[in-house]
Design an enzyme around this catalytic site. Structure first.
Site, PDB file in Angstrom:
ATOM      1  N   LYS A  51       1.218  -7.146  13.634  1.00  0.00           N
ATOM      2  CA  LYS A  51       0.073  -6.349  13.187  1.00  0.00           C
ATOM      3  C   LYS A  51      -1.109  -6.750  14.066  1.00  0.00           C
ATOM      4  CE  LYS A  51      -2.421  -4.880   9.045  1.00  0.00           C
ATOM      5  NZ  LYS A  51      -2.604  -5.021   7.598  1.00  0.00           N
ATOM      6  N   THR A  56       1.583  -4.261   4.498  1.00  0.00           N
ATOM      7  CA  THR A  56       1.594  -4.409   5.953  1.00  0.00           C
ATOM      8  C   THR A  56       1.167  -5.787   6.430  1.00  0.00           C
ATOM      9  OG1 THR A  56      -0.635  -3.486   6.054  1.00  0.00           O
ATOM     10  CG2 THR A  56       1.199  -1.969   6.406  1.00  0.00           C
ATOM     11  N   ASP A  57       0.433  -6.528   5.620  1.00  0.00           N
ATOM     12  CA  ASP A  57      -0.104  -7.801   6.114  1.00  0.00           C
ATOM     13  C   ASP A  57       0.987  -8.743   6.638  1.00  0.00           C
ATOM     14  OD1 ASP A  57      -2.655  -7.049   5.687  1.00  0.00           O
ATOM     15  OD2 ASP A  57      -3.163  -8.657   4.270  1.00  0.00           O
ATOM     16  N   THR A  60       0.790  -1.225   0.000  1.00  0.00           N
ATOM     17  CA  THR A  60       0.000   0.000   0.000  1.00  0.00           C
ATOM     18  C   THR A  60       0.824   1.278   0.000  1.00  0.00           C
ATOM     19  OG1 THR A  60      -1.414  -1.316   1.406  1.00  0.00           O
ATOM     20  CG2 THR A  60      -2.093   0.920   1.007  1.00  0.00           C
TER      21      THR A  60
END
Lengths: 635, 443
Positions: free
Chosen positions: B261, B182-183, B106
């Site tokens: 996360k 980010t996952d 992203t």
């Protein structure tokens, strides 16, 4: 300034309305928060910066980019009932609220607009901080349409469904403060074509559209729930967008003022040209004139210099006298320059020689300023006391506005003030501010769904008007009053289900309640159910009309109480015939000699004594009938 | 489907082809009830083939249902939907040099009509043109390593990334920034922590929770923070740089082996687990939260061990877990299994037999906790004691994701189970700690 009556036809006035109405849906447009505003202190705050982005066509909004370069930050205030992670831009939007969509489609059909087959939610870049995302989610629900207004048809461009913006709570230097409770409340937007020719007509159209909106019973009421944007132009002038007119009654005044402002600007342009002012003579030569004000008595300038700011000035050749020219009441060309300087330079304002000496700036200071600036008698000098970067931005905005004064009426977005005047808000944004909201799939509107909606459309206000006057034998004024009020639905329910007189019900629901509110009674605390019960009791003869005001006062202080409780508490129960007769007989006996002596006037005297004693417990009409009978027996 | 009619299919595609319309052209669509004119817009490929999407003159898009009575005309060629990037800012030679390696995700993405969602940008320079401020912090060398969604990243990507970073470090850059979805950024950060040891400069992984196409994106703030840290931080460790709170104010630097996360969408989704972040960057100032870190030292020689054994599984225990799941892994020849047990580190006694089999077959079995916070302790309850007896290795306060990556790495460094056990017990890169203080959970 000369006040002249403007011939709007002659100046080629064109007005388009954009009416924004909050919907009364239970939940917000893209999440499940309440559609309410919170009072008091926020639970918490957070700070953000917004960065301009490219749209799908690769263009950037210049004003947006400028704001970003200035390093503007936004502080958002939140509270848990009225906002969640969606409004905070910490969670993707949920699906479009079906209740809001139904309302927007209902309104579309009532305006004869054609719903689109597939609604695409768009992101409209708005980088002033009023949207946490940096864009407003907006969509077109239907196109075309015609509203019949006083026998004339006004064409509707589109009906949109979009989210409301956050509320601005203040601003200090580089931090804007917004409250996000209002963000994401569903709004319908109704945009008319720019076909309106007079200020009066614009107001009538707005009123008529407002009535259609309210007829759906799907919209919010009250201050701030409906806002008008006006697109106004005159021949040789410019298209100016005026945002945020909150009172319908102001529309015609705002348009009159704007037409006048553009006419004044055109007149000033011609005069400037006659004076032979040249665009290329207005340069961006900003001079540090701080030394002129070393010992100034002017508080603003003194404080700025003490803060380490500088005073910068610019010369506007041959502009002397024009800056104080009034455009509309209270608005001068100097004001327009000051507003531009405030926007672009984030400064408090400007000083100019047309208004000096004043503000404790002396004649001597003005003279030495003119000397340093090499200003001739017919030149104007503008200065600001600010940090260098802001000062230059402010003065650049001033010189640009001066050059524009020579050329044209500038296209811009202005904001409406409560007195009907307008002030510069920002340049008109370009068209390329929209790109698709990819987090929400397109929404298809089925023919079946529309068929159902069409079958169950609310009655149009004009039709309803006819029906009200016919069915309830009302004159147009009374019918209009109840139609424009929030109680139209309640009124019909009560009148159809009880014997209360329609005229009394209307006067009570509109004038009486308004009067009580004016007197400081919190009538909004009385529920519709209580109002309904009260009027039914009047219809049933259990409460005297004269007692209704007192009961409302009592109910406003006793939440969820029964109307019957109020009757008991206030001792306002209607008297039975027997009780009445006993009281009347006693009163006659007590005043027998007096009544006998006054002959024909006895009736009036007796009524006076009795009403004082019995107000609210008997209908005056009924009392007088009994009294008449009793007196005639006496004779 | 062609690029010229991106996303269109079925009836709509047929109609558009007939009039030779392309995306970007102005078209006029007439139906019984009206005529609509606008620019033809690509259609999301997940949408149906019955609608044509146009952008009206006022900027709005609408979809028009194509029926037998629909007529489409091509009115004129229009501007194609392309992205123009602003010119790159001038680089200041005297600033420290930072390499930005882009892996997708992203932080470098724009609107994509193919999926109706956001998609990684086409080149790493985009990062730079979107965030010109970077030119005042460092001279940037930008490179695209691959463009994959972070959920599609595998240990093979870690290896390639580690090698590329090592190459850049050896060329003497002041720091490395890795732009990453980010996952799975936490997994990659852990992998780099093991694969690249004794590093002389910081390696900063960075992502964003809001796509870079929107004004409110956290991408720029995070990236500026990451480049600042890469260029001048006093430490030489692998860290993840993300928002500390929901505000665009402070960036937290989390150690690559301790970060997780913890939220699907918030900007401050990343938390250091069982420890404080290594440092906080706020208003351009970097504040270290511990003195126990490896100092920046350009002379230090990086040790590169970029290999991972993919035959390692992470198994989350839950009530009713069928032990056959673990048997399946063993049948497939898996050499390591990380159990994410309940509480202090437990799995049902139903699993014991299979775990005995695993250990007999020289599979490394280790225990972490699904509580996320806290450390396992298998001496407190019978089940724990049984598991220890069976040979399950407790991993202290190590994150289960980090444990997975560590065992993948360990089993690629040695063939000997005993050696592997020794390496697993060793604290290689702050992946485990021996004490947890109260505030580590608060934050």
């Amino acid at each position: 300034m000369q006040v002249v009556v403007i011939n709007y036809d002659k100046i080629g006035l064109k007005v388009g309305l954009e009416i924004h109405q909050q919907l009364s849906s239970e939940k917000k447009l893209f999440c499940n928060c309440k559609t309410e505003l919170f009072k008091g202190e926020p639970e918490t705050t957070f700070l953000r910066r917004l960065r301009p982005t490219q749209s799908e066509l690769g263009q950037i909004d210049p004003a947006a980019f400028f704001e970003f370069q200035k390093g503007t930050q936004v502080l958002y205030e939140i509270e848990r009932e009225t906002s969640c992670l969606v409004e905070m831009d910490e969670e993707p939007p949920h699906n479009l609220n079906p209740e809001a969509l139904k309302a927007a489609l209902t309104i579309s059909l009532m305006l004869n607009a054609e719903p689109v087959d597939e609604i695409h939610i768009m992101r409209k870049i708005v980088i002033d901080g009023s949207n946490t995302t940096g864009f407003q989610r907006t969509s077109i629900v239907s196109l075309g349409g015609v509203a019949e207004i006083l026998g004339k048809s006004v064409s509707i461009q589109h009906v949109g469904l979009e989210e409301d913006a956050a509320r601005k709570m203040g601003e200090d230097s580089r931090v804007l403060k917004y409250r996000i409770d209002r963000l994401c409340i569903p709004l319908v937007e109704i945009a008319t074509s720019p076909v309106i020719k007079t200020p009066q007509q614009a107001q009538e159209v707005a009123f008529a559209v407002g009535r259609i909106l309210r007829a759906t019973n799907m919209v919010k009421r009250g201050l701030g729930t409906i806002r008008q944007d006006l697109n106004i132009s005159i021949r040789d002038g410019a298209l100016v967008e005026i945002k945020g007119v909150q009172e319908l009654e102001l529309i015609s005044l705002v348009i009159e003022n704007e037409a006048q402002r553009q006419l004044s600007l055109l007149r000033i342009r011609d005069e400037l040209r006659r004076r032979n002012v040249k665009e290329n003579e207005i340069g961006d030569d900003f001079v540090d004139v701080t030394s002129v004000f070393d010992n100034t008595k002017c508080k603003v300038v003194k404080a700025a210099i003490k803060d380490g700011k500088k005073v910068y000035a610019v010369r506007l050749p041959k502009f002397s006298g024009f800056l104080k020219e009034e455009l509309t009441p209270g608005l001068r060309l100097g004001t327009e320059m000051a507003d531009r300087a405030r926007f672009w330079g984030h400064c408090g304002g400007i000083f100019h020689t047309d208004e000096l000496p004043a503000y404790s700036i002396t004649k001597e200071e003005v003279e030495s300023l003119r000397l340093i600036m090499d200003a001739k008698e017919d030149d104007a000098v503008v200065f600001v006391a600010e940090e260098t970067e802001n000062a230059w931005d402010a003065l650049k905005a001033v010189t640009l506005r001066a050059r524009e004064a020579l050329a044209k009426v500038p296209e811009e977005t202005r904001t409406a003030k409560p007195d009907g005047t307008t002030r510069y808000m920002r340049p008109r944004p370009g068209a390329a501010r929209m790109y698709p909201e990819t987090d929400i799939p397109p929404i298809q509107i089925s023919a079946e769904y529309l068929r159902n909606l069409r079958k169950n459309l609310p009655e149009l206000p004009e039709k309803k008007m006819q029906r009200l006057t016919r069915d309830y034998k009302l004159n147009r004024k009374l019918a209009r009053e109840i139609l424009d009020s929030e109680f139209i639905k309640l009124f019909e329910e009560i009148v159809n289900q009880s014997k209360v007189s329609p005229t009394f019900a209307i006067v009570f629901l509109t004038e009486t309640l308004k009067a009580l509110k004016r007197d400081g009674i919190e009538v909004e605390k009385v529920s519709n159910q209580q109002l309904s019960e009260l009027l039914r009791q009047v219809g049933a003869g259990r409460i005297a009309k004269e007692a209704t005001s007192d009961i409302i006062v009592w109910l406003s202080k006793h939440k969820e109480a029964d109307v019957t409780e109020s009757i008991d508490a206030l001792g306002l129960g209607m008297l039975s015939l027997t009780e009445l007769q006993v009281i009347i007989d006693n009163t006659i006996r007590e005043n027998h000699s007096l009544l006998a002596a006054r002959g024909d006037k006895a009736f009036g005297i007796l009524m006076g004594i009795l009403m004082k004693q019995l107000r609210g417990r008997v209908e005056a009409k009924r009392l007088s009938e009994i009294v008449k009978k009793k007196l005639s027996k006496l004779k | 489907m062609t690029e010229k009619l991106l996303g269109y299919k079925g009836k709509a595609l047929h109609f558009l082809k007939e009039v030779e319309a392309e995306v970007g052209d102005t078209i006029r669509v007439s139906k019984g009830k009206g005529t609509y004119e606008g620019v033809l817009i690509p259609r999301s490929e997940f949408s149906d083939g019955n609608h044509v999407v146009i952008k009206l003159k006022n900027g709005y898009n609408i979809g028009i249902l194509v029926t037998q009575e629909t007529k489409i005309e091509r009115v004129g060629a229009g501007q194609k939907p392309t992205f123009s990037t602003s010119p790159l800012p001038k680089q200041q030679e005297e600033l420290p040099e930072v390499t930005i390696l882009s892996t997708g995700g992203t932080i470098a993405s724009r609107v994509d009509y193919r999926t109706g969602g956001v998609r990684p940008a086409l080149n790493a320079n985009d990062l730079y043109s979107i965030v010109p401020e970077l030119s005042e912090i460092a001279t940037i060398k930008a490179e695209i390593l691959y463009t994959v969604f972070s959920e599609n990243i595998t240990p093979k990507h870690w290896i390639k990334l580690a090698k590329e970073i090592a190459k850049n470090i050896k060329e003497g850059v002041a720091g490395i920034v890795v732009a990453h979805g980010t996952d799975t950024i936490g997994y990659t950060a852990a992998a780099l922590s093991f694969a690249l040891q004794n590093i002389p400069v910081p390696i900063v992984l960075v992502g964003s929770q809001r796509s870079a196409d929107r004004p409110s994106s956290d991408a720029a703030t995070n990236l500026i923070g990451a480049v600042t840290v890469a260029s001048k931080a006093p430490f030489a460790e692998v860290v993840v740089a993300m928002h500390r709170t929901t505000s665009d104010k402070a960036i937290a630097l989390h150690r690559g082996t301790k970060v997780r996360k913890c939220h699907t969408s918030r900007r401050d989704a990343f938390k250091s687990i069982n420890t404080l972040p290594l440092a906080i960057l706020e208003d351009g100032e970097l504040r270290m939260l511990t003195q126990d870190y490896q100092r920046r030292n350009p002379k230090r020689e990086v040790i590169v061990k970029p290999s991972f054994n993919e035959k390692v599984a992470l198994v989350k225990f839950h009530p009713g877990l069928n032990r056959g799941v673990i048997d399946w892994y063993l049948d497939q020849g898996y050499e390591g299994i990380v159990l994410e047990g309940t509480g202090l580190g437990h799995v049902s006694s139903q699993c014991f037999a299979t775990l005995r089999r695993a250990i007999a077959e020289n599979c490394l079995v280790a225990m972490t906790s699904q509580c996320i916070w806290g450390r396992v302790n298998m001496n407190v309850y019978d089940t724990g004691r049984d598991l220890i007896k069976i040979g399950v290795i407790p991993l202290g306060d190590m994150l289960s994701e980090t444990a997975l990556v560590k065992i993948m790495w360990v089993l690629a460094q040695t063939k000997s189970v005993d050696e592997a056990k020794k390496l697993l017990a060793k604290n290689v890169t702050h992946e485990v700690s021996d004490r947890t203080v109260y505030q580590d959970y608060e934050r």
